[in-house]
Design an enzyme around this catalytic site. Structure first.
Site, PDB file in Angstrom:
ATOM      1  N   CYS A   1     -63.896   3.200 -88.293  1.00 56.17           N
ATOM      2  CA  CYS A   1     -63.562   2.265 -87.510  1.00 56.17           C
ATOM      3  C   CYS A   1     -63.656   0.826 -88.255  1.00 56.17           C
ATOM      4  O   CYS A   1     -62.571   0.644 -88.798  1.00 56.17           O
ATOM      5  CB  CYS A   1     -65.059   2.095 -86.233  1.00 56.17           C
ATOM      6  SG  CYS A   1     -64.864   0.840 -85.034  1.00 56.17           S
TER       7      CYS A   1
ATOM      8  N   HIS B   1     -65.529   7.836 -84.259  1.00 56.64           N
ATOM      9  CA  HIS B   1     -66.870   7.705 -84.888  1.00 56.64           C
ATOM     10  C   HIS B   1     -67.109   9.354 -85.245  1.00 56.64           C
ATOM     11  O   HIS B   1     -68.078   9.937 -84.225  1.00 56.64           O
ATOM     12  CB  HIS B   1     -67.994   7.161 -84.218  1.00 56.64           C
ATOM     13  CG  HIS B   1     -67.954   5.574 -84.301  1.00 56.64           C
ATOM     14  ND1 HIS B   1     -68.299   4.838 -85.405  1.00 56.64           N
ATOM     15  CD2 HIS B   1     -67.123   4.683 -83.398  1.00 56.64           C
ATOM     16  CE1 HIS B   1     -67.906   3.654 -85.364  1.00 56.64           C
ATOM     17  NE2 HIS B   1     -67.483   3.385 -84.157  1.00 56.64           N
TER      18      HIS B   1
ATOM     19  N   GLU C   1     -69.238  10.342 -87.039  1.00 51.76           N
ATOM     20  CA  GLU C   1     -70.620  10.336 -87.492  1.00 51.76           C
ATOM     21  C   GLU C   1     -71.586  10.008 -86.437  1.00 51.76           C
ATOM     22  O   GLU C   1     -73.008  10.407 -86.291  1.00 51.76           O
ATOM     23  CB  GLU C   1     -71.032   9.440 -88.523  1.00 51.76           C
ATOM     24  CG  GLU C   1     -71.372   8.002 -88.229  1.00 51.76           C
ATOM     25  CD  GLU C   1     -70.226   7.206 -87.424  1.00 51.76           C
ATOM     26  OE1 GLU C   1     -69.206   7.801 -87.301  1.00 51.76           O
ATOM     27  OE2 GLU C   1     -70.190   5.886 -87.033  1.00 51.76           O
TER      28      GLU C   1
END
Lengths: 234, 102
Positions: A88, A205, A207
């Site tokens: 991002c 994302h 994560e």
């Protein structure tokens, strides 16, 4: 030697702790938050530039973070072939730093998009995609206002020819439709890699998708890939 | 020279315009055009939106100041991948005495 991941924390990063948690808690890998003023990155075998709004996104997202002291060391690390993942805002920083081609522009809708999307895995021969299945579809969260990938046609053609388009926005069945492109990215591009393939940037994302408790764990394979690459010595 | 270097250095006001390059989407401009149309300005057929910067710079000559401004605009103010900049104006600004002494 067990590898250690360094997550660079800029003023205004907000996905830095998510990344640390994903690697350390969900994957059980030694991970450290690295201050943006740090210039010694020798303790790390992989680097992550996290999501967020470094320097308040002032001027352009990533434009000021690019000049943070740690970035010179990130560049050296990348040029030596070290695996770098930009998530991002981290992707935006990597394009501003010219470690990845192109730029990320304001979403075509002018709206901030916080939702789950699908991406298709276009290439797996990068240290961050090695564990993924070619052409498989991942469901990942996005949260950004400036995610429209842009590059001129010549650059886009070059990226496609060199297999540097790593992820493309798609429907759940893998087809690309205008609807599946959340931000108006050129050619549905959600993630790319560098010419040397060791630097990968993506808007979604991974994560934030490493534990079934978070909905799905499709992001886990992206983070895990780097350790497979290391054991293979790639 | 050394002691009154500050006094001999001139101060300039430099205006820099940064615009999206041709062919680069500019949804902000499109949204503004839509707003203008709903205000009754249908005669505005297209809008591109950019950024305007005003810099206060020290330097001996106008040429020197322009070349420094171009350098910094290329490095930071504009992203050359998607934006083009132009130096709109350079004017000499006279330092107030309090600043000249420092």
């Amino acid at each position: 030697v067990t590898p250690t991941v360094g997550v660079i924390s800029f003023p205004g990063s907000n996905g830095d702790d998510d990344a640390v948690q994903a690697f350390s808690r969900d994957l059980g890998v030694s991970t450290r938050l690295v201050d943006y003023r740090e210039t010694d990155l020798s303790p790390y075998q992989a680097l992550v530039l996290p999501g967020g709004f470094s320097y308040g996104d002032h001027l352009r997202p990533g434009a000021i973070a690019r000049f943070a002291p740690a970035m010179k060391s990130v560049r050296d690390f990348a040029e030596r072939g070290g695996p770098v993942l930009g998530i991002c805002n981290g992707f935006q920083v990597l394009t501003e730093a010219h470690l990845l081609p192109g730029a990320l522009l304001r979403n075509a809708s002018l709206r901030f998009h916080c939702q789950r999307i699908c991406v298709r895995v276009e290439h797996t021969n990068t240290p961050w995609t090695r564990c993924l299945e070619l052409n498989s579809v991942l469901s990942l969260p996005i949260a950004h206002g400036d995610g429209a990938y842009f590059a001129d046609d010549e650059t886009l053609d070059r990226l496609e020819a060199a297999g540097q388009v790593v992820f493309r926005y798609c429907e759940i069945d893998g087809s690309t439709t205008t609807r599946s492109n959340p931000n108006g990215s050129s050619r549905f591009i959600a993630g790319i890699c560098s010419e040397g393939r060791n630097v990968v940037g993506l808007m979604p994302h991974p994560e934030r998708a490493t534990d079934p408790l978070l909905g799905r764990a499709d992001g886990r394979l992206i983070l895990e890939s780097v350790f497979h690459s290391m054991s293979l010595g790639v | 020279m050394g002691t009154n270097a500050v006094a001999t250095e001139k101060r300039w006001i430099v205006d820099v315009l940064v615009m999206p390059k041709e062919g680069v989407n500019n949804p902000e401009g499109d949204a503004i055009r839509g707003g203008l149309e709903s205000l009754g300005y249908g005669d505005v057929s297209s809008v591109r939106s950019g950024k305007y910067f005003r810099l206060w710079m020290d330097g001996e000559t106008e040429d020197q100041v322009i070349s420094r401004a171009e350098e910094l605009a290329d490095k930071l103010l504009a992203n050359p991948v998607v934006q083009a900049f132009s130096i709109v104006s350079v004017t000499e600004s006279f330092l107030p005495e309090s600043e000249a002494v420092k």
